[in-house]
Design an enzyme around this catalytic site. Structure first.
Site, short mmCIF file in Angstrom:
data_model
loop_
_atom_site.label_atom_id
_atom_site.label_comp_id
_atom_site.label_asym_id
_atom_site.label_seq_id
_atom_site.Cartn_x
_atom_site.Cartn_y
_atom_site.Cartn_z
N HIS A 63 7.90 -38.16 -40.77
CA HIS A 63 8.82 -37.61 -39.71
C HIS A 63 9.07 -36.06 -40.43
CE1 HIS A 63 12.83 -36.82 -38.03
NE2 HIS A 63 13.10 -38.28 -37.79
N GLU A 99 6.15 -35.30 -35.53
CA GLU A 99 5.88 -36.29 -36.36
C GLU A 99 4.81 -36.87 -35.94
OE1 GLU A 99 9.47 -38.80 -36.37
OE2 GLU A 99 10.68 -37.00 -35.58
#
Length: 291
Positions: free
Chosen positions: A152, A254
């Site tokens: 992330h 991500e």
């Protein structure tokens, strides 16, 4: 709660970086002569058991509240557990650390109930002219299971309202803000409001930043999704570790395998997902300093 120990620093001739053992959480990567690439909230709570806001959290074994919903904590338990350092080494042009996590490290009974399987995870972090992240998950159980995973990454930008994200043209995506699954990207992505999109794409992506005068080149391996997220002003104001102004300074791009693209692992099977970032200098907006 106790305060997190300081992150482990890493350096070589080409870059510096830092990683917290909790979550094997990379919080810093600065290539030599460049501005920082990873955004870290100045107001994040650096406390044991609390997620760090920024850097590169590891989402595993589920993403958000899980493919079927109802799972907690959000984005899985891996980002708040202490990972074990298996090795670390450095050379003139690269610093490397290897982390390990297994089901034996999952002691919370609720977490074990939600993911009642044996597993072994390795995470290799390489700091150099590129930031290279490799997450490997092995099914050590005698039953098959499915996992969701994401790296992330919070990427520093000069102004999220002025960047464009290239490489997703023609990709289908789920727009979580609009609650629609049938969207298709047309051209480059220009963020103009709250953005939370799960693209079905394994292509190289570029974040073109005219304010900082650079392009962030992102390549992935064994990652069928690219997630793009920014909370924008209203949502950010309600997030104490982002705040009313912090949202303009980052975009999350991500590498992931989530939702319909979750990974199925048979016993003894291993899946490795890689995420790479490199910096290409272009021409800076004369009104903005890169520092």
């Amino acid at each position: 709660m106790s305060r997190l120990p300081d992150p482990r620093p890493f350096s070589c001739a080409d870059a510096t970086g830092a990683v917290y053992d909790q979550g094997a959480h990379v919080t810093d990567w600065i290539p030599h002569g460049q501005a920082p690439v990873l955004w870290l909230s100045p107001s994040t709570a650096l406390e044991t058991g609390t997620p760090v806001r920024g850097g590169v959290p590891i989402c595993f074994p589920w993403f958000a509240d899980g493919a079927a919903g109802g799972r907690a904590p959000r984005h899985g338990f891996a980002r708040t557990l202490p990972w074990h350092v298996e090795s670390r080494e450095s050379s003139d042009h690269e610093a490397v650390v290897v982390y390990r996590l297994t089901d034996e490290d999952v002691t919370d009974p609720v977490h074990r109930e939600q993911f009642p399987y044996r597993f072994e995870a390795y995470y290799v972090v390489r700091f150099g002219t590129e930031l290279v992240l490799e997450l490997s998950i092995t099914n050590t159980d005698d039953r098959a299971f499915d996992i969701e995973e994401a790296l992330h990454a919070y990427l520093v930008v000069g102004d999220v309202r002025k960047i464009r994200v290239e490489g997703l043209d023609g990709a289908g995506y789920r727009d979580k803000v609009l609650d629609r699954d049938d969207c298709v990207q047309e051209g480059a992505l220009h963020l103009e409001g709250e953005t939370d999109r799960v693209y079905r794409s394994d292509a190289e992506v570029s974040v073109v930043d005219p304010v900082l005068g650079r392009v962030l080149r992102i390549r992935k391996e064994n990652s069928r999704n690219t997630v793009v997220w920014n909370p924008w002003a209203e949502q950010a104001a309600a997030m104490p570790d982002v705040g009313a102004d912090g949202w303009t300074d980052f975009v999350c791009v991500e590498g992931a395998n989530v939702q319909a693209e979750a990974v199925h692992l048979e016993p003894d099977e291993t899946h490795t997902m890689a995420y790479r970032v490199a910096v290409e200098v272009t021409e800076q907006d004369p009104g903005r300093s890169p520092a």
